[in-house]
Design a protein around this motif. Structure first.
Motif, short mmCIF file in Angstrom:
data_model
loop_
_atom_site.label_atom_id
_atom_site.label_comp_id
_atom_site.label_asym_id
_atom_site.label_seq_id
_atom_site.Cartn_x
_atom_site.Cartn_y
_atom_site.Cartn_z
N LYS A 49 0.83 -1.21 0.00
CA LYS A 49 0.00 0.00 0.00
C LYS A 49 0.86 1.26 0.00
N ASN A 50 2.00 1.23 0.68
CA ASN A 50 2.89 2.39 0.67
C ASN A 50 3.45 2.64 -0.72
N ARG A 51 3.73 1.58 -1.45
CA ARG A 51 4.24 1.72 -2.82
C ARG A 51 3.18 2.33 -3.74
N VAL A 52 1.94 1.90 -3.54
CA VAL A 52 0.84 2.39 -4.38
C VAL A 52 0.40 3.78 -3.94
N GLY A 53 0.66 4.12 -2.67
CA GLY A 53 0.24 5.42 -2.15
C GLY A 53 -1.15 5.39 -1.56
N SER A 54 -1.60 4.22 -1.19
CA SER A 54 -2.94 4.05 -0.64
C SER A 54 -2.98 4.40 0.85
N ASP A 55 -4.19 4.57 1.36
CA ASP A 55 -4.39 4.88 2.78
C ASP A 55 -3.98 3.69 3.63
N ASN A 56 -3.27 3.92 4.71
CA ASN A 56 -2.74 2.85 5.55
C ASN A 56 -3.37 2.84 6.94
N SER A 57 -4.58 3.40 7.09
CA SER A 57 -5.16 3.54 8.42
C SER A 57 -5.66 2.23 9.01
N CYS A 58 -5.85 1.19 8.20
CA CYS A 58 -6.35 -0.07 8.74
C CYS A 58 -5.22 -0.95 9.27
N GLN A 59 -4.01 -0.47 9.20
CA GLN A 59 -2.86 -1.19 9.74
C GLN A 59 -3.02 -1.34 11.25
N GLY A 60 -2.80 -2.54 11.79
CA GLY A 60 -2.87 -2.77 13.23
C GLY A 60 -4.27 -2.96 13.76
N VAL A 61 -5.26 -3.16 12.89
CA VAL A 61 -6.65 -3.31 13.33
C VAL A 61 -7.15 -4.69 12.93
N ILE A 62 -7.70 -5.42 13.88
CA ILE A 62 -8.33 -6.71 13.61
C ILE A 62 -9.75 -6.65 14.17
N VAL A 63 -10.74 -6.92 13.32
CA VAL A 63 -12.14 -6.89 13.74
C VAL A 63 -12.74 -8.27 13.53
N LYS A 64 -13.32 -8.82 14.61
CA LYS A 64 -13.97 -10.13 14.55
C LYS A 64 -15.41 -9.98 15.01
N SER A 65 -16.29 -10.77 14.43
CA SER A 65 -17.69 -10.81 14.85
C SER A 65 -17.92 -12.10 15.60
N ILE A 66 -18.29 -11.98 16.88
CA ILE A 66 -18.54 -13.15 17.73
C ILE A 66 -19.93 -13.02 18.33
N ASN A 67 -20.80 -13.95 17.99
CA ASN A 67 -22.19 -13.97 18.48
C ASN A 67 -22.92 -12.65 18.24
N GLY A 68 -22.74 -12.07 17.08
CA GLY A 68 -23.45 -10.85 16.72
C GLY A 68 -22.86 -9.57 17.27
N ALA A 69 -21.78 -9.66 18.04
CA ALA A 69 -21.12 -8.47 18.58
C ALA A 69 -19.68 -8.44 18.06
N LEU A 70 -19.12 -7.25 17.98
CA LEU A 70 -17.77 -7.08 17.44
C LEU A 70 -16.72 -7.11 18.54
N VAL A 71 -15.60 -7.73 18.24
CA VAL A 71 -14.42 -7.70 19.10
C VAL A 71 -13.33 -7.06 18.26
N ILE A 72 -12.75 -5.97 18.76
CA ILE A 72 -11.77 -5.19 18.01
C ILE A 72 -10.43 -5.24 18.73
N ASP A 73 -9.39 -5.62 18.00
CA ASP A 73 -8.02 -5.61 18.51
C ASP A 73 -7.26 -4.49 17.83
N LEU A 74 -6.59 -3.65 18.62
CA LEU A 74 -5.81 -2.53 18.10
C LEU A 74 -4.37 -2.66 18.55
N HIS A 75 -3.44 -2.50 17.62
CA HIS A 75 -2.02 -2.49 17.93
C HIS A 75 -1.53 -1.08 17.64
N ILE A 76 -1.08 -0.38 18.70
CA ILE A 76 -0.75 1.04 18.56
C ILE A 76 0.66 1.35 19.03
N SER A 77 1.09 2.54 18.66
CA SER A 77 2.33 3.13 19.15
C SER A 77 1.94 4.42 19.87
#
Length: 118
Positions: A49-77
């Protein structure tokens, strides 16, 4: 991809949308200096994505749906010298509010992982 049904039919929301929405919400919080790749696959995607010049805001984000509710994991600096517990609490509230307002889906858990300090 998250798929749910409402009276008008089915709605599918892609992981890229959630990643972008959550990433931008997390990066807007005080003390967050950036998102960190959570696994090797995301590292490869971000290089491309950096080579193409695309937006990189979804880096470090994992979204899972468990029993109809969302579980979000964020990896930050974060910035050196800031209160990490306060930042994590702020991010949790901001991300939960942003996702629930934008999608009308319930967020059951937001996990914040601080992977580096700048």
């Amino acid at each position: 991809m998250v798929k749910f049904e409402n009276p008008n039919g089915y709605i599918e929301i892609t992981n890229n949308y959630f990643g972008s929405l959550v990433g931008k919400a997390a990066q807007s919080c005080f003390g967050v200096t950036g998102m960190v790749n959570s696994n090797p696959l995301q590292s490869v995607k971000s290089i491309i994505k950096n080579r193409v010049g695309s937006d990189n805001s979804c880096q470090g984000v994992i979204v899972k749906s468990i029993n109809g509710a969302l579980v979000i994991d964020l990896h930050i600096s974060v910035s050196y010298g800031v209160n990490i517990a306060a930042i994590a609490d702020s991010i949790t509230n901001k991300v939960r509010y942003t996702v629930e307002t934008a999608t009308d889906l319930k967020v059951s858990k937001v996990n914040v992982f601080v992977d580096s300090i700048n």
